[in-house]
Design an enzyme around this catalytic site. Structure first.
Site, PDB file in Angstrom:
ATOM      1  N   GLY A 222       0.865  -1.283   0.016  1.00  0.00           N
ATOM      2  CA  GLY A 222      -0.128  -0.053  -0.119  1.00  0.00           C
ATOM      3  C   GLY A 222       0.813   1.269  -0.009  1.00  0.00           C
ATOM      4  CD  GLU A 263       1.620  -8.728   2.010  1.00  0.00           C
ATOM      5  OE1 GLU A 263       1.549  -9.848   2.754  1.00  0.00           O
ATOM      6  OE2 GLU A 263       0.406  -8.361   1.811  1.00  0.00           O
ATOM      7  CB  CYS A 332     -21.662   1.922 -25.687  1.00  0.00           C
ATOM      8  SG  CYS A 332     -21.444   2.061 -27.468  1.00  0.00           S
TER       9      CYS A 332
HETATM   10  C1  LIG Z   1      -3.271  -5.392  -3.201  1.00  0.00           C
HETATM   11  C2  LIG Z   1      -2.444  -6.245  -1.938  1.00  0.00           C
HETATM   12  C3  LIG Z   1      -1.319  -5.644  -1.846  1.00  0.00           C
HETATM   13  C4  LIG Z   1      -0.512  -4.605  -2.569  1.00  0.00           C
HETATM   14  O1  LIG Z   1      -1.318  -3.357  -2.475  1.00  0.00           O
HETATM   15  P1  LIG Z   1      -0.327  -1.828  -3.274  1.00  0.00           P
HETATM   16  O2  LIG Z   1      -1.359  -0.803  -3.059  1.00  0.00           O
HETATM   17  O3  LIG Z   1      -0.544  -2.380  -4.775  1.00  0.00           O
HETATM   18  O4  LIG Z   1       0.857  -1.926  -2.687  1.00  0.00           O
HETATM   19  C5  LIG Z   1      -0.585  -6.123  -0.954  1.00  0.00           C
HETATM   20  N1  LIG Z   1      -0.910  -7.171   0.141  1.00  0.00           N
HETATM   21  C6  LIG Z   1      -2.295  -7.555   0.064  1.00  0.00           C
HETATM   22  C7  LIG Z   1      -2.663  -8.673   0.805  1.00  0.00           C
HETATM   23  C8  LIG Z   1      -2.872  -7.268  -1.060  1.00  0.00           C
HETATM   24  O5  LIG Z   1      -4.328  -7.507  -1.205  1.00  0.00           O
END
Ligand SMILES: *Cc1c(COP(=O)(O)O)cnc(C)c1O
Length: 403
Positions: A222, A263, A332
């Protein structure tokens, strides 16, 4: 120096491969990955690329070659990651709301698993007991993220096991002698405030002493990237320092240092991506001058779905007089990429490029209106490689059964 493809080069690619076209710049992914590893140097932190952002097999191979791990959101992403060459120890499957069969399959494939419901945790315990380490996806009850659709950690979100149900988790751990190896939280996407991660750590630290075999703390992804000039961005160096401080203030109960996982999805692949379109039609009306490009939300849904802002540039007329336009697609349905945007004078046939199109661009595309999905090109070492051909007419009929 920051990696960036030039407008002239992008026009060339548009001419060579046709439009609409997704272009990814490999060295930009490496640059972003190195920003992370440099900021977290010496801190026992591991990065799992959240591959749902962009799963082209060549991107997965490239990220694997960089040394990153991978985070998957479906069993098929796990299979793609294995196909790309990630060893099973470097693959994490963070599940949400899935059938237990898929968890069993992930276990058989030998990858790391985060479980996100009491129900599946109980089934897991019942079947595997202590024999296979597993992680728990928790819902920290923190509101964070760019907008509600991408906020996953708040107290009304479906994701994870609410921390207020920790007692029930512990009962299951006890009942089945579960081997809990990691605790996971992912509060959402586009989190610019590093304090959100600290809040998550604070919540986890109340729980950590209760899991005797814990080795990893997974803080999710995130990280926010800038979409336009002046946009806030997650301060990665500050994040590294803040996380290190938070851990220093909470000595580990067992004396064993915990490894920290992140992540990142968007952070790694957003800026590497360029979406090149061509102008079909100019339409002057009292309300707006519409620029219709040869694409639509079937190819890039983020503006319509998330109200996302993508910088748009007329690379065919960089010195044209700036004017205001509504940039729309050919679907559309209301299909607006930008409502009232200043762009260098646009003419029919010009190439318009959308920046920051690597993450959740092609990946969320569809065949709506029976249009073809775009081609994808990977630029690496100065060479442009076609990594997915554009759909053809047969692709629209493939899998259909004509009676
Ligand atoms: C989507 C997701 C991420 C990555 O989110 P980003 O905003 O793209 O960094 C990381 N961990 C989990 C579990 C996710 O579902």
């Amino acid at each position: 120096m920051s990696q960036q493809l030039t407008p002239e080069y992008l026009i060339n690619l548009g001419q060579q491969f046709g439009t609409p076209l997704y272009v990814y710049h490999a060295e930009k992914i490496r640059e972003q990955y190195q920003r992370l590893t440099t900021a977290f140097q010496g801190s026992n932190t591991v990065f799992f690329y959240a591959c749902k952002a962009l799963t082209n097999i060549n991107i997965l191979k490239y990220v694997c070659g960089l040394g990153a791990n991978v985070d998957c959101s479906s069993i098929n992403e796990v299979r793609l990651a294995l196909h790309a060459g990630f060893p099973k120890e470097r693959i994490l499957y963070t599940s949400n709301g899935i059938a237990f069969d898929e968890i069993a399959e992930a276990k058989d494939l030998g990858v790391i698993i985060n479980i996100d419901s009491l129900s599946n945790l109980e089934k897991f315990g019942n079947k595997y007991g202590h024999s296979y380490p597993v992680g728990i996806r928790l819902r920290p009850n923190i509101m964070a993220g760019g907008n509600l659709k991408i906020s996953t950690g708040h107290d009304k979100s479906k994701f994870g096991i609410p921390v207020d149900q920790a007692d029930q988790i512990l009962q299951l751990v006890d009942k089945y002698n579960l081997h809990i190896a990691d605790l996971h939280i992912h509060t959402g996407s586009e989190i610019k405030d590093v304090d959100v991660f600290v809040k998550g750590i604070e919540i986890l630290f109340d729980l950590i002493p209760k899991f005797k075999e814990l080795k990893f703390i997974d803080l999710g992804g995130g990280f926010k990237v800038p979409y336009k000039e002046g946009d806030a961005e997650t301060n990665i160096s500050l994040l590294a320092k803040t996380v290190a401080d938070a851990f220093a203030n909470h000595p580990n109960p067992g004396g064993r240092p915990l490894q920290v996982w992140f992540e990142p999805g968007k952070f790694l692949v957003s800026e590497c991506g360029y979406f090149i379109t061509k102008v079909n039609v100019l339409k002057d009306t009292a309300a707006a001058t519409f620029v219709s490009v040869d694409s639509g939300f079937n190819h890039l849904i983020r503006p319509m779905f998330y109200d996302a802002y993508h910088r748009i540039e007329n690379i065919s007329n960089p010195n044209g007089t700036p004017k205001r336009y509504s940039v729309v697609g050919n679907i559309c349905e209301t299909d607006t990429f930008a409502w009232d945007r200043t762009i260098n004078e646009v003419r029919e046939g010009d190439y318009l490029v959308f920046y920051n199109a690597g993450a959740y661009g092609f990946e969320m595309s569809s065949n709506f209106n029976s249009r073809y999905k775009p081609a994808e090109v990977l630029v690496s070492g100065g060479q442009a490689h076609l990594i997915r051909r554009r759909d053809r007419f047969e692709d629209l009929l493939r899998n259909q059964i004509e009676l």
